[in-house]
Design a protein around this motif. Structure first.
Motif, PDB file in Angstrom:
ATOM      1  N   LYS A 182      21.551  11.003  24.142  1.00 57.46           N
ATOM      2  CA  LYS A 182      20.902  12.115  24.848  1.00 57.46           C
ATOM      3  C   LYS A 182      19.404  12.176  24.544  1.00 57.46           C
ATOM      4  N   SER A 183      19.079  12.082  23.254  1.00 58.90           N
ATOM      5  CA  SER A 183      17.662  12.177  22.890  1.00 58.90           C
ATOM      6  C   SER A 183      16.879  10.990  23.432  1.00 58.90           C
ATOM      7  N   SER A 184      17.483   9.818  23.370  1.00 59.98           N
ATOM      8  CA  SER A 184      16.822   8.633  23.925  1.00 59.98           C
ATOM      9  C   SER A 184      16.584   8.825  25.420  1.00 59.98           C
TER      10      SER A 184
ATOM     11  N   SER B 291      11.752  13.478  21.363  1.00 61.13           N
ATOM     12  CA  SER B 291      12.953  13.980  20.719  1.00 61.13           C
ATOM     13  C   SER B 291      13.380  12.983  19.656  1.00 61.13           C
ATOM     14  N   GLU B 292      13.818  13.514  18.553  1.00 63.73           N
ATOM     15  CA  GLU B 292      14.205  12.660  17.429  1.00 63.73           C
ATOM     16  C   GLU B 292      15.446  11.831  17.768  1.00 63.73           C
ATOM     17  N   THR B 293      15.387  10.540  17.555  1.00 62.04           N
ATOM     18  CA  THR B 293      16.584   9.730  17.763  1.00 62.04           C
ATOM     19  C   THR B 293      16.923   9.026  16.459  1.00 62.04           C
TER      20      THR B 293
ATOM     21  N   LEU C 141      16.837  19.620  29.213  1.00 61.80           N
ATOM     22  CA  LEU C 141      17.195  20.091  27.879  1.00 61.80           C
ATOM     23  C   LEU C 141      18.199  19.143  27.253  1.00 61.80           C
ATOM     24  N   ASP C 142      17.896  18.716  26.055  1.00 60.91           N
ATOM     25  CA  ASP C 142      18.809  17.878  25.275  1.00 60.91           C
ATOM     26  C   ASP C 142      19.642  18.849  24.449  1.00 60.91           C
ATOM     27  N   VAL C 143      20.903  19.005  24.824  1.00 54.63           N
ATOM     28  CA  VAL C 143      21.735  20.051  24.230  1.00 54.63           C
ATOM     29  C   VAL C 143      22.793  19.457  23.308  1.00 54.63           C
TER      30      VAL C 143
ATOM     31  N   PHE D 173      24.269  13.187  14.649  1.00 54.07           N
ATOM     32  CA  PHE D 173      23.717  14.518  14.368  1.00 54.07           C
ATOM     33  C   PHE D 173      22.209  14.558  14.164  1.00 54.07           C
ATOM     34  N   THR D 174      21.474  13.803  14.930  1.00 56.55           N
ATOM     35  CA  THR D 174      20.030  13.885  14.768  1.00 56.55           C
ATOM     36  C   THR D 174      19.456  15.128  15.427  1.00 56.55           C
ATOM     37  N   THR D 175      20.117  15.583  16.485  1.00 50.63           N
ATOM     38  CA  THR D 175      19.565  16.709  17.218  1.00 50.63           C
ATOM     39  C   THR D 175      20.298  17.988  16.851  1.00 50.63           C
ATOM     40  N   LEU D 176      19.619  18.883  16.196  1.00 53.68           N
ATOM     41  CA  LEU D 176      20.276  20.123  15.807  1.00 53.68           C
ATOM     42  C   LEU D 176      19.779  21.313  16.600  1.00 53.68           C
TER      43      LEU D 176
HETATM   44 MG   LIG Z   1      19.952  13.646  19.795  1.00 48.61          MG
END
Ligand SMILES: [Mg+2]
Ligand SMILES: Nc1nc2c(ncn2[C@@H]2O[C@H](COP(=O)(O)OP(=O)(O)O)[C@@H](O)[C@H]2O)c(=O)[nH]1
Length: 369
Positions: free
Chosen positions: A73-75, A85-87, A112-114, A92-95
């Motif tokens: 998702k972040s990528s 966005s952190e990848t 939105l990266d959810v 669990f990189t995206t909190l």
């Molecule tokens: Mg992510």
């Protein structure tokens, strides 16, 4: 007994009661009670301290990327937008929810990266349900699946249902008009399988004593309850399959089969690689179409047609909607419009404010002096 336990108990009873004509009324009441208790629980949890995850809606439309950890998702967000966005290699990189803006066909689409419930629950950081609830404000859900984990689609659907998001459904055609006397009267323009008494029981459980109820479609208990509750969101969706760079072409048939098993037509699913930046234009086109956006090019007096920055509207928008989005003097001094393009019968057709615009129309507004 706490609310959560009560909910669990009712859910269990529903699961253990076979559905047939003789249990229908009972199940109806259970589901109705369940909806009420869930709403209470939701109100309790959102009352304390706010969500902390609200993201301001900006741009012409908002799209939520929904998927399990590590599907990309972040990528994808990074590849589609200007966001950073952190990848990571690990899960669990995206909190938190990361927003980014994607420019496509002149529209600014907020993405939105959810992160899902799974992330929140697994890490203990944040409340996954609350994070996921950001989805409720989106205009479109994009399911992100990894090419090796198509089955995750089922769980994502369940989670969204759980937070009262109804994916790819129209709102039920159920209208209720409360009255002062005469009990509950039901009219229906479709044959109903549900007994009238079951319907009335559900309504009474939802607090109606006297009301005219109209059913504009055949409803089951769940649709009936949805139609009575105000906290449901009806959001369209599309799906994409990421990491296709990792499979060899033979495996595609297997993926297609897994998609079909879940009611997804492989031709309507976009195959992408966020990392190799493959399929992204196709995905943007699909997002655009599913959002039902149209471009209207403004013909400005003395400056000609602005082909660079169209006015972006929803399908079905009228001149009135366009003028209202432009605001200011356009709204105050509007007389009539001239339209060329798909919605016009001929170039510079003179039209009033109720004329319906189409994608790629050219619009000239004639204002009062
Ligand atoms: Mg992510
Ligand atoms: N091979 C390949 N790896 C990808 C692709 N997209 C993401 N990844 C990798 O998958 C891992 C998880 O990606 P990330 O964007 O953090 O996933 P998220 O948890 O859904 O946000 C990272 O190591 C990415 O580099 C892709 O299209 N192909």
């Amino acid at each position: 007994m706490g609310l959560e336990e009560e909910i669990e108990e009712i859910e269990e009873e529903i699961a253990n009661t076979p559905y047939n004509k003789s249990t229908e009324a009972h199940i109806g009441r259970l589901k109705s009670k369940l909806a009420e208790k869930k709403e209470k629980l939701e109100n309790q949890s959102s009352a304390g301290g706010g969500t902390g995850y609200s993201v301001e809606k900006t741009g012409d439309a908002t799209v939520a990327l929904v998927g399990f950890p590590s599907v990309g998702k972040s990528s994808l967000l990074n590849a589609l937008t200007n966001a950073e966005s952190e990848t990571g290699e690990y899960e669990f990189t995206t909190l938190d929810v990361n927003p980014g803006m994607c420019k496509h066909r002149g529209a600014n689409i907020q993405i939105l990266d959810v992160p899902g419930l799974i992330e929140g629950a697994a890490t203990g950081k944040g409340d996954g349900k609350q994070v996921l609830s950001v989805v409720r404000n989106a205009d479109l859900i994009v399911f992100v699946l990894s090419v090796f984990e198509i089955e995750q689609y089922d769980r994502l659907q369940e989670e969204l249902y759980d937070i009262n998001v109804r994916v790819d459904q129209e709102p039920p055609r159920v209208t209720v008009r409360p009255k002062h006397k005469d009990g509950i009267k039901i009219t229906s323009s479709a044959d109903q399988d549900l007994d009238e008494e079951t319907i009335k029981d559900v309504l009474r459980d939802q607090g109606y004593v006297n009301a005219d109820v109209n059913l504009g479609e055949k409803v089951d208990i769940d649709r009936l309850i949805d139609g009575l509750m105000e906290n449901r969101e009806y959001i369209p969706s599309i799906a994409c399959v990421n990491k296709v760079d990792l499979i060899n072409p033979d495996y595609k048939a297997e993926v297609d089969e897994q998609l079909r098993e879940r009611g997804l037509d492989p031709r309507e699913v976009t195959f992408i690689s966020a990392e190799a930046e493959k399929g992204l234009e196709a995905l943007k086109d699909r997002m655009w179409e599913s959002l039902g956006l149209i471009r209207v090019y403004m013909d400005k007096p003395g400056r000609g047609v602005d082909w660079e920055e169209p006015l972006v509207l929803r399908e079905g928008s009228t001149i009135e909607d366009a003028v209202s989005k432009l605001g200011g003097e356009f709204e105050e001094r509007f007389r009539f419009a001239r339209v060329s393009g798909p919605s016009a019968t001929h170039d510079e057709q003179q039209v009033g404010d109720q004329h319906v615009l189409e994608d790629e129309d050219v619009l000239k507004l004639i204002l009062r002096r």
